[in-house]
Design a protein around this motif. Structure first.
Motif, mmCIF file in Angstrom:
data_model
loop_
_atom_site.group_PDB
_atom_site.id
_atom_site.type_symbol
_atom_site.label_atom_id
_atom_site.label_comp_id
_atom_site.label_asym_id
_atom_site.label_seq_id
_atom_site.Cartn_x
_atom_site.Cartn_y
_atom_site.Cartn_z
ATOM 1 N N LEU A 295 10.808 -4.132 0.462
ATOM 2 C CA LEU A 295 9.785 -3.105 0.246
ATOM 3 C C LEU A 295 9.239 -2.528 1.547
ATOM 4 O O LEU A 295 8.604 -1.470 1.531
ATOM 5 C CB LEU A 295 8.629 -3.700 -0.562
ATOM 6 N N SER A 296 9.477 -3.205 2.654
ATOM 7 C CA SER A 296 8.919 -2.722 3.919
ATOM 8 C C SER A 296 9.485 -1.368 4.314
ATOM 9 O O SER A 296 8.855 -0.625 5.071
ATOM 10 C CB SER A 296 9.185 -3.739 5.035
ATOM 11 N N GLY A 297 10.677 -1.018 3.791
ATOM 12 C CA GLY A 297 11.247 0.288 4.089
ATOM 13 C C GLY A 297 10.666 1.400 3.253
ATOM 14 O O GLY A 297 10.889 2.587 3.547
ATOM 15 N N MET A 298 9.923 1.048 2.181
ATOM 16 C CA MET A 298 9.343 2.056 1.303
ATOM 17 C C MET A 298 7.862 2.301 1.594
ATOM 18 O O MET A 298 7.373 3.419 1.448
ATOM 19 C CB MET A 298 9.473 1.619 -0.164
ATOM 20 N N ALA A 299 7.162 1.242 1.982
ATOM 21 C CA ALA A 299 5.714 1.357 2.145
ATOM 22 C C ALA A 299 5.221 0.248 3.058
ATOM 23 O O ALA A 299 6.001 -0.552 3.581
ATOM 24 C CB ALA A 299 5.021 1.285 0.782
ATOM 25 N N SER A 300 3.914 0.192 3.225
ATOM 26 C CA SER A 300 3.307 -0.855 4.030
ATOM 27 C C SER A 300 3.172 -2.125 3.200
ATOM 28 O O SER A 300 2.490 -2.132 2.164
ATOM 29 C CB SER A 300 1.925 -0.395 4.518
ATOM 30 N N VAL A 301 3.826 -3.175 3.631
ATOM 31 C CA VAL A 301 3.809 -4.453 2.906
ATOM 32 C C VAL A 301 3.349 -5.543 3.859
ATOM 33 O O VAL A 301 3.836 -5.648 4.986
ATOM 34 C CB VAL A 301 5.201 -4.794 2.333
ATOM 35 N N GLN A 302 2.409 -6.356 3.393
ATOM 36 C CA GLN A 302 1.883 -7.445 4.200
ATOM 37 C C GLN A 302 1.930 -8.744 3.399
ATOM 38 O O GLN A 302 1.657 -8.744 2.193
ATOM 39 C CB GLN A 302 0.439 -7.163 4.624
ATOM 40 N N GLN B 295 0.845 -1.197 0.000
ATOM 41 C CA GLN B 295 0.000 0.000 0.000
ATOM 42 C C GLN B 295 0.878 1.243 0.000
ATOM 43 O O GLN B 295 1.791 1.371 0.812
ATOM 44 C CB GLN B 295 -0.919 0.009 1.222
ATOM 45 N N VAL B 296 0.579 2.163 -0.932
ATOM 46 C CA VAL B 296 1.304 3.428 -1.039
ATOM 47 C C VAL B 296 0.289 4.542 -1.273
ATOM 48 O O VAL B 296 -0.438 4.524 -2.278
ATOM 49 C CB VAL B 296 2.335 3.401 -2.183
ATOM 50 N N GLN B 297 0.185 5.517 -0.355
ATOM 51 C CA GLN B 297 -0.681 6.681 -0.496
ATOM 52 C C GLN B 297 -2.107 6.301 -0.901
ATOM 53 O O GLN B 297 -2.682 6.843 -1.851
ATOM 54 C CB GLN B 297 -0.088 7.657 -1.509
ATOM 55 N N GLY B 298 -2.661 5.352 -0.208
ATOM 56 C CA GLY B 298 -4.041 4.943 -0.457
ATOM 57 C C GLY B 298 -4.211 3.969 -1.589
ATOM 58 O O GLY B 298 -5.306 3.446 -1.789
#
Length: 450
Positions: free
Chosen positions: A168-175, A78-81
């Motif tokens: 990618l966890s350092g750039m955005a929310s990753v699950q 997820q990035v900016q919605g």
């Protein structure tokens, strides 16, 4: 236990060690027992408490898990919605659409197509065998299964998902997604099924009675060798061992030793060394975002993971993507040089080294899987895009070439040289062919039937 420690039983089928050419008689094992070659230490066969029906149930379960794992996303970002989720098939599609067809084909074959064909082949042969019947096209199915097994890399993809999520966890929310749990279970199931080799299936067919196990008789002027496809041990003329022969059971071309193994091994190693340079110099991944464009090499990705605090994954990626290919290149070159110069030192240790090179071969594909997953997850048009770069295709080529080089190399040649030297030292007549046992009852130098 060592296979050589068992008493001789003439009615039992023979089995050939693939690494030193020793011939043994196959016998039943007790629970927990493993039969090892008394000469080079290679595992020949293991006890298995699973019946053919149990193997069939396991293969069907694995196929169901395989479909579930590929139907659901392995991770979502997820990035900016905005949200992006990706399965293995999504990653392959994105990589293909970006124009990196070589990378998409390599990873698609290793992670999806070949494992799927492997499962279909196993179910194809296990169902009739569990009913006491010979499967249709059994020879062809076993030949294909033997060719496909080394190239199925689901466990490597599983590790690639974990590395991609951390990156990618350092750039955005990753699950992690539901597909990740599916691939974790799939990795376990495929590891268990990996014990069901073509040779093991042929032995099950022998025990079921649907195929006949040919036991060669003692004959002067003949030499024993095992078929690389079905494992059937048979005799070939000692004066023409390299002539065209066919297996009595599966009709495959029978080679006493791999032909031109050094020439093919050196050619593949040189080609892999050439590709190794651009694989490490050129970027394997490019990132385009609002902050600008950047490119990352393999070592750059390792450093990035380390700086993020994921030193454990950084170590895994460094070992799998840098050390493993280099180790394979150096190890195979050293093994080939030993054979080329006729050295017989540390043969048992060299056989173990070759076994290790075979085992670690596919794990170098880790970084290529990571790249296609990053491309699928960070696919936000106008905001951020990740795509494969020329270094990824070069790196995948290194993995394929080194695996082919390991398959081309024949470790039995070193044991042949030792056997020839022993014969000369004993002032015995030496054949012009440096190969394994001259007769069924021979027990000289650990090369005969045990």
């Amino acid at each position: 236990m060592d296979a050589g420690d068992q008493p001789m039983t003439r009615l039992r089928p023979l089995i050939a060690c693939e690494h030193c050419a020793s011939i043994f008689r196959r016998h039943d094992l007790a629970p927990g027992e493993v039969a090892n070659c008394g000469r080079c230490g290679t595992t020949l066969w293991r006890y298995s408490g699973l019946t053919l029906g149990s193997w069939l149930a396991l293969a069907i379960t694995t196929a169901i898990v395989f479909m579930i794992a590929n139907a659901y996303p392995v991770a979502k970002m997820q990035v900016q919605g905005m949200e992006q989720q990706a399965s293995l098939l999504d990653a392959l599609t994105v990589t293909w659409d970006q124009g990196h067809w070589v990378v998409a084909l390599m990873t698609g074959a290793a992670g999806f197509a070949l494992p799927m064909v492997q499962l279909l082949l196993l179910m194809w042969v296990l169902y009739p065998l569990s009913r006491g019947r010979l499967p249709p096209a059994f020879r062809l199915a076993m030949r294909l299964l033997g060719l496909l097994r080394p190239w199925c890399m689901v466990p490597v993809f599983m590790l690639g998902v974990l590395v991609a999520v951390v990156k990618l966890s350092g750039m955005a929310s990753v699950q992690p997604g539901f597909g990740l749990a599916g691939f974790a279970l799939l990795t376990i199931l495929l590891t268990i099924l990996g014990r069901l080799s073509p040779h093991a299936l042929w032995r099950y067919a022998e025990d079921t009675g649907v195929v006949r196990a040919h036991v060669p008789e003692e004959r002067q002027g003949e030499i024993l060798t095992g078929c690389h496809v079905c494992g059937q041990v048979q005799s070939v003329p000692l004066d023409h061992p390299e002539s065209a022969h066919h297996c009595q059971r599966c009709n495959a071309v029978l080679h006493l030793r791999k032909p031109d193994h050094l020439s093919r091994t050196w050619a593949l190693l040189i080609a892999a060394a050439v590709f190794y340079i651009p694989a490490n110099v050129l970027p394997v991944m490019s990132i385009s975002s609002l902050l600008g464009d950047s490119a990352h090499t393999i070592l750059g990705g390792v450093i990035e993971l380390w700086q993020m605090g994921s030193w454990d994954l950084a170590t895994i990626v460094f070992v799998a993507s840098v050390m493993v290919p280099l180790t394979k290149l150096i190890s195979l070159a050293v093994l080939a040089l030993f054979i080329q110069f006729g050295s017989t030192t540390n043969l048992r240790q060299r056989t173990r080294l070759y076994t290790m090179v075979e085992f670690i071969g596919q794990w170098s594909m880790l970084d290529v899987f990571v790249v296609i997953l990053l491309a699928a997850l960070a696919n936000f048009h106008g905001l951020m895009e990740i795509s494969a770069a020329p270094g990824a295709a070069a790196f995948g080529s290194v993995v394929i070439l080194t695996m082919l080089a390991a398959m081309s190399f024949d470790p039995r040649r070193g044991w042949d040289i030792e056997a020839a030297g022993t014969q000369i030292a004993a002032r015995a007549p030496v054949s012009t062919v440096e190969h394994a046992p001259p007769s069924v009852d021979t027990d000289m130098d650990g090369r005969g039937v045990r």
